[in-house]
Write a protein that holds these residues in place. Structure first.
Motif, PDB file in Angstrom:
ATOM      1  N   THR A   1       0.832  -1.207   0.000  1.00  0.00           N
ATOM      2  CA  THR A   1       0.000   0.000   0.000  1.00  0.00           C
ATOM      3  C   THR A   1       0.862   1.250   0.000  1.00  0.00           C
ATOM      4  O   THR A   1       0.575   2.222  -0.717  1.00  0.00           O
ATOM      5  CB  THR A   1      -0.939  -0.002   1.221  1.00  0.00           C
ATOM      6  OG1 THR A   1      -1.775  -1.171   1.160  1.00  0.00           O
ATOM      7  CG2 THR A   1      -1.808   1.235   1.233  1.00  0.00           C
ATOM      8  N   ALA A   2       1.940   1.235   0.785  1.00  0.00           N
ATOM      9  CA  ALA A   2       2.824   2.401   0.857  1.00  0.00           C
ATOM     10  C   ALA A   2       3.527   2.648  -0.475  1.00  0.00           C
ATOM     11  O   ALA A   2       3.789   3.796  -0.856  1.00  0.00           O
ATOM     12  CB  ALA A   2       3.858   2.206   1.963  1.00  0.00           C
ATOM     13  N   SER A   3       3.833   1.583  -1.199  1.00  0.00           N
ATOM     14  CA  SER A   3       4.553   1.733  -2.473  1.00  0.00           C
ATOM     15  C   SER A   3       3.617   1.975  -3.645  1.00  0.00           C
ATOM     16  O   SER A   3       4.088   2.298  -4.747  1.00  0.00           O
ATOM     17  CB  SER A   3       5.384   0.479  -2.755  1.00  0.00           C
ATOM     18  OG  SER A   3       4.556  -0.644  -3.010  1.00  0.00           O
ATOM     19  N   TRP A   4       2.322   1.825  -3.425  1.00  0.00           N
ATOM     20  CA  TRP A   4       1.379   1.915  -4.542  1.00  0.00           C
ATOM     21  C   TRP A   4       1.467   3.236  -5.318  1.00  0.00           C
ATOM     22  O   TRP A   4       1.419   3.212  -6.556  1.00  0.00           O
ATOM     23  CB  TRP A   4      -0.054   1.673  -4.073  1.00  0.00           C
ATOM     24  CG  TRP A   4      -1.042   1.957  -5.160  1.00  0.00           C
ATOM     25  CD1 TRP A   4      -1.966   2.955  -5.207  1.00  0.00           C
ATOM     26  CD2 TRP A   4      -1.176   1.252  -6.406  1.00  0.00           C
ATOM     27  NE1 TRP A   4      -2.669   2.926  -6.388  1.00  0.00           N
ATOM     28  CE2 TRP A   4      -2.200   1.893  -7.151  1.00  0.00           C
ATOM     29  CE3 TRP A   4      -0.521   0.144  -6.966  1.00  0.00           C
ATOM     30  CZ2 TRP A   4      -2.579   1.454  -8.416  1.00  0.00           C
ATOM     31  CZ3 TRP A   4      -0.900  -0.279  -8.236  1.00  0.00           C
ATOM     32  CH2 TRP A   4      -1.927   0.368  -8.937  1.00  0.00           C
ATOM     33  N   PRO A   5       1.565   4.398  -4.676  1.00  0.00           N
ATOM     34  CA  PRO A   5       1.663   5.632  -5.476  1.00  0.00           C
ATOM     35  C   PRO A   5       2.803   5.594  -6.486  1.00  0.00           C
ATOM     36  O   PRO A   5       2.646   6.042  -7.628  1.00  0.00           O
ATOM     37  CB  PRO A   5       1.865   6.719  -4.418  1.00  0.00           C
ATOM     38  CG  PRO A   5       1.173   6.178  -3.200  1.00  0.00           C
ATOM     39  CD  PRO A   5       1.474   4.708  -3.227  1.00  0.00           C
ATOM     40  N   MET A   6       3.953   5.037  -6.094  1.00  0.00           N
ATOM     41  CA  MET A   6       5.078   4.920  -7.017  1.00  0.00           C
ATOM     42  C   MET A   6       4.751   3.944  -8.150  1.00  0.00           C
ATOM     43  O   MET A   6       5.020   4.217  -9.328  1.00  0.00           O
ATOM     44  CB  MET A   6       6.322   4.445  -6.272  1.00  0.00           C
ATOM     45  CG  MET A   6       7.563   4.297  -7.160  1.00  0.00           C
ATOM     46  SD  MET A   6       8.822   3.208  -6.441  1.00  0.00           S
ATOM     47  CE  MET A   6       8.091   1.590  -6.770  1.00  0.00           C
ATOM     48  N   LEU A   7       4.158   2.806  -7.805  1.00  0.00           N
ATOM     49  CA  LEU A   7       3.791   1.819  -8.818  1.00  0.00           C
ATOM     50  C   LEU A   7       2.748   2.374  -9.773  1.00  0.00           C
ATOM     51  O   LEU A   7       2.802   2.153 -10.990  1.00  0.00           O
ATOM     52  CB  LEU A   7       3.282   0.551  -8.156  1.00  0.00           C
ATOM     53  CG  LEU A   7       4.299  -0.221  -7.291  1.00  0.00           C
ATOM     54  CD1 LEU A   7       3.598  -1.364  -6.532  1.00  0.00           C
ATOM     55  CD2 LEU A   7       5.441  -0.776  -8.138  1.00  0.00           C
ATOM     56  N   ALA A   8       1.777   3.115  -9.221  1.00  0.00           N
ATOM     57  CA  ALA A   8       0.725   3.701 -10.055  1.00  0.00           C
ATOM     58  C   ALA A   8       1.315   4.694 -11.053  1.00  0.00           C
ATOM     59  O   ALA A   8       0.910   4.722 -12.232  1.00  0.00           O
ATOM     60  CB  ALA A   8      -0.322   4.390  -9.177  1.00  0.00           C
ATOM     61  N   ARG A   9       2.274   5.503 -10.610  1.00  0.00           N
ATOM     62  CA  ARG A   9       2.924   6.444 -11.529  1.00  0.00           C
ATOM     63  C   ARG A   9       3.648   5.677 -12.632  1.00  0.00           C
ATOM     64  O   ARG A   9       3.639   6.072 -13.804  1.00  0.00           O
ATOM     65  CB  ARG A   9       3.892   7.345 -10.771  1.00  0.00           C
ATOM     66  CG  ARG A   9       3.210   8.391  -9.897  1.00  0.00           C
ATOM     67  CD  ARG A   9       4.194   9.428  -9.394  1.00  0.00           C
ATOM     68  NE  ARG A   9       5.200   8.853  -8.514  1.00  0.00           N
ATOM     69  CZ  ARG A   9       5.051   8.720  -7.185  1.00  0.00           C
ATOM     70  NH1 ARG A   9       3.920   9.126  -6.600  1.00  0.00           N
ATOM     71  NH2 ARG A   9       5.999   8.204  -6.451  1.00  0.00           N
ATOM     72  N   GLY A  10       4.297   4.569 -12.260  1.00  0.00           N
ATOM     73  CA  GLY A  10       4.985   3.760 -13.254  1.00  0.00           C
ATOM     74  C   GLY A  10       4.041   3.142 -14.268  1.00  0.00           C
ATOM     75  O   GLY A  10       4.394   2.966 -15.433  1.00  0.00           O
ATOM     76  N   LEU A  11       2.842   2.818 -13.813  1.00  0.00           N
ATOM     77  CA  LEU A  11       1.823   2.243 -14.687  1.00  0.00           C
ATOM     78  C   LEU A  11       1.092   3.306 -15.507  1.00  0.00           C
ATOM     79  O   LEU A  11       0.442   2.982 -16.507  1.00  0.00           O
ATOM     80  CB  LEU A  11       0.799   1.456 -13.862  1.00  0.00           C
ATOM     81  CG  LEU A  11       1.284   0.161 -13.218  1.00  0.00           C
ATOM     82  CD1 LEU A  11       0.316  -0.286 -12.129  1.00  0.00           C
ATOM     83  CD2 LEU A  11       1.457  -0.931 -14.265  1.00  0.00           C
ATOM     84  N   GLY A  12       1.140   4.541 -15.023  1.00  0.00           N
ATOM     85  CA  GLY A  12       0.389   5.619 -15.686  1.00  0.00           C
ATOM     86  C   GLY A  12      -1.080   5.586 -15.379  1.00  0.00           C
ATOM     87  O   GLY A  12      -1.907   6.000 -16.211  1.00  0.00           O
ATOM     88  N   VAL A  13      -1.434   5.117 -14.169  1.00  0.00           N
ATOM     89  CA  VAL A  13      -2.836   5.079 -13.748  1.00  0.00           C
ATOM     90  C   VAL A  13      -3.002   5.934 -12.501  1.00  0.00           C
ATOM     91  O   VAL A  13      -2.029   6.192 -11.772  1.00  0.00           O
ATOM     92  CB  VAL A  13      -3.295   3.624 -13.451  1.00  0.00           C
ATOM     93  CG1 VAL A  13      -3.130   2.750 -14.686  1.00  0.00           C
ATOM     94  CG2 VAL A  13      -2.538   3.032 -12.264  1.00  0.00           C
ATOM     95  N   PRO A  14      -4.212   6.404 -12.218  1.00  0.00           N
ATOM     96  CA  PRO A  14      -4.428   7.207 -11.012  1.00  0.00           C
ATOM     97  C   PRO A  14      -4.135   6.392  -9.761  1.00  0.00           C
ATOM     98  O   PRO A  14      -4.338   5.161  -9.733  1.00  0.00           O
ATOM     99  CB  PRO A  14      -5.919   7.575 -11.092  1.00  0.00           C
ATOM    100  CG  PRO A  14      -6.280   7.435 -12.539  1.00  0.00           C
ATOM    101  CD  PRO A  14      -5.432   6.311 -13.045  1.00  0.00           C
ATOM    102  N   GLU A  15      -3.706   7.084  -8.696  1.00  0.00           N
ATOM    103  CA  GLU A  15      -3.438   6.402  -7.442  1.00  0.00           C
ATOM    104  C   GLU A  15      -4.712   5.910  -6.786  1.00  0.00           C
ATOM    105  O   GLU A  15      -4.723   4.918  -6.085  1.00  0.00           O
ATOM    106  CB  GLU A  15      -2.691   7.335  -6.486  1.00  0.00           C
ATOM    107  CG  GLU A  15      -1.309   7.721  -6.977  1.00  0.00           C
ATOM    108  CD  GLU A  15      -0.627   8.664  -6.000  1.00  0.00           C
ATOM    109  OE1 GLU A  15      -1.055   8.744  -4.824  1.00  0.00           O
ATOM    110  OE2 GLU A  15       0.341   9.341  -6.423  1.00  0.00           O
TER     111      GLU A  15
END
Length: 307
Positions: A293-307
């Motif tokens: 959950t803590a890393s999700w914002p970084m992963l979401a940016r990498g995917l190009g999807v909203p957090e």
């Protein structure tokens, strides 16, 4: 030798792929539906010499938008577990509801070490090429990928990203084995292999006699390949500051120096990484769910999807 598979050399796989093309070589996967969005797909694998499973979670609008492509979140399992662990231990299906991405959870064998075994199965090729080929061909996956993993899957996330620069836009490790040459870690890796009744040398050989092979597959030694990839690394101190649950805390303690050695090397190379090193903590899902959950914002940016 990995006795559960028929080994196919990496050279043979590469030659066959060049001659016939990935799609023709790997064939179509057999899928079984587990719900409206979740599928288990059996992937014919030349790299493993057998078919192996990958669990998929498809986007909510997948069927309604037949021409749309989607980025892929790869989630890797840990040692002595399997490709079902993320859906069994987390709410990843509900978490990704309404998000425009594919979740792929590929098999990494009984040890959960997704690498090219010495003269045996090649889980690196399976996960990075064969699963990707199937997702691109049959599930409209785009070229955008991120990867995250727990324990030996955390090793896989960083090793894959480091050994194949540019393949993933982001990589996250939760309690991963990030320096396989750190004091005590080769013995730990050998113990993981031996627990599955496999010869420890069947992985990368002897850590002294085959030092170059061990280093070739070591995330710390391959850290320069991570430049340009968004990174997240978390690990607990285990017994130091723990609560008395000694086995998972002891395992976490064993990986603490490895994680620090890895991030120290990144710092020397001036490669940015987000870290969360916390007191105590055990080698289990209670902590890994929080770290995902803590890393999700970084992963979401990498995917190009909203957090």
């Amino acid at each position: 030798m990995h006795r559960r598979t028929t080994g196919v050399s990496r050279r043979t796989v590469t030659k066959a792929a060049a001659g016939a093309g990935l799609a023709a070589l790997f064939g179509a996967g057999t899928a079984s539906a587990l719900g409206s969005r979740t599928r288990d797909v059996s992937v014919p694998s030349a790299a493993l010499g057998r078919s192996a499973p990958v669990r998929l979670i498809l986007p909510s609008g997948f069927e309604a938008q037949p021409t749309r492509t989607y980025p892929v979140l790869y989630l890797l399992h840990g040692a002595h577990d399997d490709y079902t662990s993320w859906t069994r231990e987390t709410d990843i299906e509900a978490f990704t509801e309404g998000r425009d991405l594919i979740v792929a959870m590929p098999d990494a064998g009984p040890t959960g070490i997704p690498t090219a075994w010495r003269g045996g199965p090649d889980y690196e090729t399976f996960q990075l090429k064969e699963v990707h080929a199937l997702l691109t061909r049959d599930y409209r996956a785009s070229g955008t990928r991120v990867v995250a993993g727990v324990s030996t899957g955390g090793y896989g996330a960083m090793a894959h990203a480091a050994r194949h620069p540019g393949t993933f836009t982001a990589a996250a490790s939760y309690s991963g084995i990030l320096d396989t040459m750190a004091p005590g870690v080769p013995a730990l890796v050998d113990a993981i292999v031996a627990r599955e009744n496999l010869a420890p040398a069947s992985l990368w050989g002897n850590p002294f006699l085959n030092l170059l092979t061990w280093r070739d597959f070591n995330p710390r030694d391959r850290a320069t390949g991570l430049r340009g990839t968004a990174l997240y690394v978390s690990c607990g101190s285990g017994l130091a500051g723990g609560t008395g649950d000694w086995l998972p805390e002891a395992l976490e303690s064993a990986l603490w120096p490895s994680a620090h050695g890895f991030t120290d090397t990144l710092a020397l190379l001036r490669i940015p990484v987000t870290t969360h090193f916390y007191a105590g903590g055990g080698h289990d899902w209670a902590y890994w769910k929080r770290e995902f959950t803590a890393s999700w914002p970084m992963l979401a940016r990498g995917l190009g999807v909203p957090e």
